[in-house]
Design a protein around this motif. Structure first.
Motif, mmCIF file in Angstrom:
data_model
loop_
_atom_site.group_PDB
_atom_site.id
_atom_site.type_symbol
_atom_site.label_atom_id
_atom_site.label_comp_id
_atom_site.label_asym_id
_atom_site.label_seq_id
_atom_site.Cartn_x
_atom_site.Cartn_y
_atom_site.Cartn_z
ATOM 1 N N ASP A 37 -41.536 -42.224 36.680
ATOM 2 C CA ASP A 37 -42.364 -43.042 35.789
ATOM 3 C C ASP A 37 -43.591 -43.641 36.461
ATOM 4 N N PHE A 38 -43.507 -43.887 37.767
ATOM 5 C CA PHE A 38 -44.606 -44.502 38.503
ATOM 6 C C PHE A 38 -44.848 -43.725 39.788
ATOM 7 N N ILE A 39 -46.108 -43.751 40.246
ATOM 8 C CA ILE A 39 -46.398 -43.201 41.565
ATOM 9 C C ILE A 39 -46.917 -44.328 42.448
ATOM 10 N N ALA A 40 -46.536 -44.280 43.713
ATOM 11 C CA ALA A 40 -46.948 -45.299 44.674
ATOM 12 C C ALA A 40 -48.306 -44.935 45.259
ATOM 13 N N VAL A 41 -49.221 -45.897 45.248
ATOM 14 C CA VAL A 41 -50.546 -45.726 45.844
ATOM 15 C C VAL A 41 -50.718 -46.845 46.865
ATOM 16 N N VAL A 42 -51.036 -46.473 48.108
ATOM 17 C CA VAL A 42 -51.225 -47.478 49.159
ATOM 18 C C VAL A 42 -52.704 -47.626 49.467
ATOM 19 N N ASN A 43 -53.046 -48.783 50.034
ATOM 20 C CA ASN A 43 -54.452 -49.128 50.327
ATOM 21 C C ASN A 43 -55.304 -48.896 49.082
ATOM 22 N N ALA A 44 -54.857 -49.447 47.974
ATOM 23 C CA ALA A 44 -55.449 -49.168 46.667
ATOM 24 C C ALA A 44 -56.606 -50.100 46.327
ATOM 25 N N GLU A 45 -57.588 -49.514 45.668
ATOM 26 C CA GLU A 45 -58.688 -50.268 45.056
ATOM 27 C C GLU A 45 -58.726 -49.880 43.586
ATOM 28 N N VAL A 46 -58.863 -50.869 42.721
ATOM 29 C CA VAL A 46 -58.921 -50.629 41.281
ATOM 30 C C VAL A 46 -60.297 -51.058 40.792
ATOM 31 N N PHE A 61 -50.430 -51.973 48.261
ATOM 32 C CA PHE A 61 -49.507 -51.093 47.536
ATOM 33 C C PHE A 61 -49.565 -51.415 46.049
ATOM 34 N N ILE A 62 -49.681 -50.386 45.223
ATOM 35 C CA ILE A 62 -49.514 -50.566 43.777
ATOM 36 C C ILE A 62 -48.714 -49.398 43.230
ATOM 37 N N ASN A 63 -48.034 -49.621 42.127
ATOM 38 C CA ASN A 63 -47.390 -48.557 41.367
ATOM 39 C C ASN A 63 -48.284 -48.265 40.173
ATOM 40 N N VAL A 64 -48.556 -46.987 39.939
ATOM 41 C CA VAL A 64 -49.390 -46.568 38.816
ATOM 42 C C VAL A 64 -48.504 -45.823 37.823
ATOM 43 N N SER A 65 -48.552 -46.243 36.580
ATOM 44 C CA SER A 65 -47.759 -45.603 35.526
ATOM 45 C C SER A 65 -48.218 -44.164 35.330
ATOM 46 N N ARG A 66 -47.300 -43.234 35.476
ATOM 47 C CA ARG A 66 -47.625 -41.815 35.346
ATOM 48 C C ARG A 66 -48.179 -41.503 33.959
ATOM 49 N N GLU A 67 -47.660 -42.164 32.943
ATOM 50 C CA GLU A 67 -48.097 -41.855 31.576
ATOM 51 C C GLU A 67 -49.543 -42.293 31.305
ATOM 52 N N HIS A 68 -50.095 -43.170 32.149
ATOM 53 C CA HIS A 68 -51.473 -43.626 31.952
ATOM 54 C C HIS A 68 -52.495 -42.828 32.760
ATOM 55 N N ILE A 69 -52.015 -41.955 33.640
ATOM 56 C CA ILE A 69 -52.918 -41.154 34.457
ATOM 57 C C ILE A 69 -53.492 -40.028 33.605
ATOM 58 N N GLU A 70 -54.812 -39.994 33.515
ATOM 59 C CA GLU A 70 -55.489 -38.920 32.782
ATOM 60 C C GLU A 70 -55.973 -37.836 33.737
#
Length: 76
Positions: A37-46, A61-70
């Motif tokens: 459901d989520f992918i881990a992204v490290v050293n993240a900038e949003v 570190f952030i978790n990104v919801s897989r369903e929101h990735i386009e």
């Protein structure tokens, strides 16, 4: 051993830059196919997605919801 791969992720609202852990020789496509459901992204900038958008967050570190990735692609 995993290696850090630089990626850019686009959602409908944000551009996320950071690193994901890939096995050597693995493709991002394979990583996404096996992701939960989520992918881990490290050293993240949003960042806001629109041109000239401002940075809204950064975190080790952030978790990104897989369903929101386009779109996800290597590099920044």
């Amino acid at each position: 051993m995993d290696e850090k791969t630089k990626v850019t992720i686009l959602t409908s609202t944000y551009r996320i830059r950071g690193y994901i852990d890939l096995l050597p020789g693995a493709r991002i496509t394979d990583f996404m196919a096996g992701a939960r459901d989520f992918i881990a992204v490290v050293n993240a900038e949003v960042w806001e997605l629109q041109p000239g958008g401002r940075q809204v967050a950064s975190a080790p570190f952030i978790n990104v919801s897989r369903e929101h990735i386009e779109i996800i692609y290597p590099g920044h």
